[in-house]
Design a protein around this motif. Structure first.
Motif, PDB file in Angstrom:
ATOM      1  N   PHE A   1      -4.131  -1.718  10.076  1.00  0.00           N
ATOM      2  CA  PHE A   1      -3.875  -3.008   9.430  1.00  0.00           C
ATOM      3  C   PHE A   1      -2.402  -3.382   9.523  1.00  0.00           C
ATOM      4  O   PHE A   1      -2.060  -4.525   9.867  1.00  0.00           O
ATOM      5  CB  PHE A   1      -4.300  -2.957   7.959  1.00  0.00           C
ATOM      6  N   LEU A   2      -1.523  -2.426   9.263  1.00  0.00           N
ATOM      7  CA  LEU A   2      -0.098  -2.738   9.222  1.00  0.00           C
ATOM      8  C   LEU A   2       0.460  -3.054  10.607  1.00  0.00           C
ATOM      9  O   LEU A   2       1.268  -3.984  10.742  1.00  0.00           O
ATOM     10  CB  LEU A   2       0.681  -1.582   8.585  1.00  0.00           C
TER      11      LEU A   2
ATOM     12  N   ASN B   1      -5.365   5.124   6.541  1.00  0.00           N
ATOM     13  CA  ASN B   1      -6.270   4.014   6.846  1.00  0.00           C
ATOM     14  C   ASN B   1      -5.564   2.656   6.829  1.00  0.00           C
ATOM     15  O   ASN B   1      -6.170   1.636   7.178  1.00  0.00           O
ATOM     16  CB  ASN B   1      -7.485   4.013   5.903  1.00  0.00           C
ATOM     17  N   GLN B   2      -4.281   2.641   6.440  1.00  0.00           N
ATOM     18  CA  GLN B   2      -3.511   1.406   6.475  1.00  0.00           C
ATOM     19  C   GLN B   2      -2.787   1.201   7.806  1.00  0.00           C
ATOM     20  O   GLN B   2      -2.228   0.140   8.053  1.00  0.00           O
ATOM     21  CB  GLN B   2      -2.471   1.401   5.340  1.00  0.00           C
ATOM     22  N   TRP B   3      -2.784   2.218   8.685  1.00  0.00           N
ATOM     23  CA  TRP B   3      -2.007   2.127   9.914  1.00  0.00           C
ATOM     24  C   TRP B   3      -2.435   0.954  10.785  1.00  0.00           C
ATOM     25  O   TRP B   3      -1.605   0.128  11.182  1.00  0.00           O
ATOM     26  CB  TRP B   3      -2.109   3.443  10.690  1.00  0.00           C
TER      27      TRP B   3
ATOM     28  N   TRP C   1       2.155   6.163   3.038  1.00  0.00           N
ATOM     29  CA  TRP C   1       1.038   5.240   3.158  1.00  0.00           C
ATOM     30  C   TRP C   1      -0.233   6.017   3.469  1.00  0.00           C
ATOM     31  O   TRP C   1      -0.189   7.012   4.208  1.00  0.00           O
ATOM     32  CB  TRP C   1       1.241   4.249   4.314  1.00  0.00           C
TER      33      TRP C   1
ATOM     34  N   SER D   1       0.812  -1.220   0.000  1.00  0.00           N
ATOM     35  CA  SER D   1       0.000   0.000   0.000  1.00  0.00           C
ATOM     36  C   SER D   1       0.848   1.273   0.000  1.00  0.00           C
ATOM     37  O   SER D   1       0.328   2.366   0.192  1.00  0.00           O
ATOM     38  CB  SER D   1      -0.930   0.013   1.216  1.00  0.00           C
TER      39      SER D   1
END
Length: 236
Positions: free
Chosen positions: A117-118, A113-115, A110, A31
């Motif tokens: 999840f990662l 909204n990927q924080w 990034w 991402s």
């Protein structure tokens, strides 16, 4: 400019990603894209909605905050390998400061909204991000203590020594702070006036402690600067 993808091997050279497994690095990269920053360009501005987070691959940034009265404070510098703009990790929806490139730089980006999840997918990223936040908090506490208990000469000496530790490069003259740094930057870091910092650096040049020119500072006598920072007279 079209975003560029980056190879996994580049991430492995950065401390924050060095211990991560290949499959986790692939998840991180899926991402992400890169963004080139010209000198003087802001990555984000104080008060902007925190829409992205970042890791610096190359170059240097400075993070500043502007007080309600308009006074600007230089909070810290971002160095290669640093993760930054992680407002969500401290439960903020906006950026608390402005990040600006002081040299041409390359950063990974990034979507915010990927924080979640990662950090769930990659525990090492969560641990390293927590360590990053902790280190910044410790530095902030140190600077607050210095402002409350030390005179300006010691504060400026401590600031230069931190920069040497973070970005020092040995040269024939001494230890060069390896990115553009001005006397105004030092003043903003230490709660001093530009006049006071200029007077101190000029006096220290006369004593052989530092050498400075436009956007360049070399520490010529680190031991002498440590003595000043500790409140001791310089030893010959």
């Amino acid at each position: 400019m079209t975003p560029q993808r980056i190879d996994r091997s580049v991430l492995k050279e950065l401390d924050i990603f060095a211990t991560m497994a290949d499959e986790d690095l692939d998840a991180v990269l899926q991402s992400a894209h890169t963004r080139r920053l010209a000198t003087g360009v802001s990555v984000f501005n104080q008060g902007d909605p925190a829409a992205e987070f970042f890791a610096l691959l190359h170059g240097r940034l400075k993070v500043t905050q502007t007080a309600p009265d308009g006074q600007q404070i230089l909070v810290r510098h971002v160095h290669p390998g640093d993760i930054y703009g992680i407002a969500k990790a401290i439960r903020r929806s906006d950026y608390p400061g402005t990040a600006t490139a002081v040299v041409e730089s390359l950063t990974m980006v990034w979507p915010i909204n990927q924080w979640d999840f990662l950090v769930a997918r990659c525990p090492a990223l969560a641990v390293n991000a927590l360590a990053t936040v902790g280190a910044r908090l410790q530095e902030a506490h140190t600077r607050i203590r210095e402002l409350g208990t030390e005179g300006v000469e010691r504060r400026v000496a401590h600031a230069l020594l931190r920069l040497v530790h973070q970005a020092g490069r040995k040269t024939d003259e001494g230890i060069l702070i390896d990115f553009p740094i001005t006397r105004l930057d030092i003043a903003e870091m230490t709660g001093a006036t530009l006049h006071t910092v200029s007077r101190l650096l000029s006096a220290w040049e006369g004593r052989g402690l530092v050498s400075s020119s436009r956007k360049k500072i070399v520490v010529c006598n680190p031991h002498g600067l440590v003595a000043l920072a500790d409140g001791r007279a310089e030893q010959d």
